[in-house]
Design an enzyme around this catalytic site. Sequence first.
Site, PDB file in Angstrom:
ATOM      1  N   ASP A  84      55.153   2.761  83.959  1.00  0.00           N
ATOM      2  CA  ASP A  84      54.198   3.545  84.451  1.00  0.00           C
ATOM      3  C   ASP A  84      54.734   4.421  85.653  1.00  0.00           C
ATOM      4  OD1 ASP A  84      51.652   4.344  84.420  1.00  0.00           O
ATOM      5  OD2 ASP A  84      50.981   2.841  85.892  1.00  0.00           O
ATOM      6  N   HIS A  85      54.300   5.751  85.463  1.00  0.00           N
ATOM      7  CA  HIS A  85      55.012   6.605  86.542  1.00  0.00           C
ATOM      8  C   HIS A  85      56.241   6.643  86.757  1.00  0.00           C
ATOM      9  CE1 HIS A  85      51.029   8.535  87.307  1.00  0.00           C
ATOM     10  NE2 HIS A  85      50.468   7.264  87.120  1.00  0.00           N
ATOM     11  N   ASP A 105      57.132  10.777  84.895  1.00  0.00           N
ATOM     12  CA  ASP A 105      56.218  11.638  85.682  1.00  0.00           C
ATOM     13  C   ASP A 105      57.102  12.535  86.394  1.00  0.00           C
ATOM     14  OD1 ASP A 105      54.260  12.445  87.455  1.00  0.00           O
ATOM     15  OD2 ASP A 105      53.784  10.690  88.225  1.00  0.00           O
ATOM     16  N   GLU A 135      53.637  13.718  81.932  1.00  0.00           N
ATOM     17  CA  GLU A 135      52.503  14.146  82.917  1.00  0.00           C
ATOM     18  C   GLU A 135      52.369  15.410  83.306  1.00  0.00           C
ATOM     19  OE1 GLU A 135      51.344  11.287  85.923  1.00  0.00           O
ATOM     20  OE2 GLU A 135      50.605  13.119  87.290  1.00  0.00           O
ATOM     21  N   HIS A 177      43.724   7.767  90.966  1.00  0.00           N
ATOM     22  CA  HIS A 177      44.070   6.269  91.093  1.00  0.00           C
ATOM     23  C   HIS A 177      43.474   5.775  92.156  1.00  0.00           C
ATOM     24  CE1 HIS A 177      47.724   7.894  89.255  1.00  0.00           C
ATOM     25  NE2 HIS A 177      47.759   7.023  88.364  1.00  0.00           N
ATOM     26  N   HIS A 207      44.485   8.206  83.273  1.00  0.00           N
ATOM     27  CA  HIS A 207      44.820   7.745  84.106  1.00  0.00           C
ATOM     28  C   HIS A 207      43.927   7.301  85.324  1.00  0.00           C
ATOM     29  CE1 HIS A 207      49.539   7.240  83.900  1.00  0.00           C
ATOM     30  NE2 HIS A 207      49.291   8.124  82.982  1.00  0.00           N
ATOM     31  N   GLY A 208      43.821   6.262  85.913  1.00  0.00           N
ATOM     32  CA  GLY A 208      42.752   6.020  86.984  1.00  0.00           C
ATOM     33  C   GLY A 208      41.543   5.285  86.341  1.00  0.00           C
ATOM     34  N   GLY A 209      41.565   4.457  85.546  1.00  0.00           N
ATOM     35  CA  GLY A 209      40.642   4.091  84.666  1.00  0.00           C
ATOM     36  C   GLY A 209      39.382   3.450  85.499  1.00  0.00           C
ATOM     37  N   ASN A 229      44.703   3.953  81.310  1.00  0.00           N
ATOM     38  CA  ASN A 229      45.211   3.080  82.190  1.00  0.00           C
ATOM     39  C   ASN A 229      44.329   2.392  83.057  1.00  0.00           C
ATOM     40  OD1 ASN A 229      47.388   4.577  80.981  1.00  0.00           O
ATOM     41  ND2 ASN A 229      48.427   4.612  82.733  1.00  0.00           N
TER      42      ASN A 229
HETATM   43 ZN   LIG Z   1      48.767   6.562  86.649  1.00  0.00          ZN
END
Ligand SMILES: [Zn+2]
Length: 287
Positions: A84-85, A105, A135, A177, A207-209, A229
């Site tokens: 991730d990232h 990222d 991204e 996030h 992202h940032g779910g 995510n």
């Molecule tokens: Zn993220």
Amino acid sequence: MLVPATEMLKKAKAGHYAVGHFNTNNLEWTKAILQTAQELNSPVIIGCSEGAGKYMTGFKVVADMVKAMIEEMNITVPVALHLDHGTYDGCMKCIEAGFSSIMFDGSHYPIEENIAKTKELVKICAEKGMSLEAEVGAIGGEEDGVIGKGECADPDECKMIADLGVDMLAAGIGNIHGKYPADWPGLSFETLAAVSEKVGEMPLVLHGGTGIPEDMIKKAISLGVCKINVNTECQLSFAEATRKYIEAGKDQQGKGFDPRKLLAPGFEAIKATVKEKMELFGSVGKA
Ligand SMILES: [Zn+2]
């Protein structure tokens, strides 16, 4: 066995649902995510940030743990292990360690540099049979220690990156996030629709779910998001359940201090959160 995320996301996009990406932190997290995915017959992506990889002493430990758990727990649903990232160096380390998927990222680089680095990784991932997420437009909140407001990606830049041959694309659409501030204006569906139109079949990542209202999640899925995510929400549920256990004094009763007992409520809480998300995203029964 780990699989790249490519096929499960293509299926999700065609079937109008999303696969959950759940970040892991340790053994309990990994076990909770895998067990829930198997019980619900859902494909799943286990995410690992560079920080979490470091915490677990290295990406090889993470990759070996996930692979061994899949074997020991008889997990048959598709599982991808995804960085991730990732920084460019982090991507290289995860390729070496045996991950099946990575995110590069490059959103903080000028677009030319993001393109150049993404291109190199497209080539390596194709050779290794791995999937790659790129991204465009930095996602707000705390990312790499910087608190941002949630940018909206430029749809033309999204198209440029998508055309490089990545497998999935995270485009900033006002998402953040961590916890959302009270004055958050919501997701920009205008941006999402414009990006979606430009990139066609490319699976889009949200992202940032944590804390995005359910109707917005459903609308995002209808507009082409097929990977979501989730990180903070599992942390909050784990912390809450653990706090309740301690506050009730249960660690001081009998063998309540045994970590297998002490961490059990938190483990169950992660499972409940993962289940809730899989149901919301529509991935249950889609393995
Ligand atoms: Zn993220």
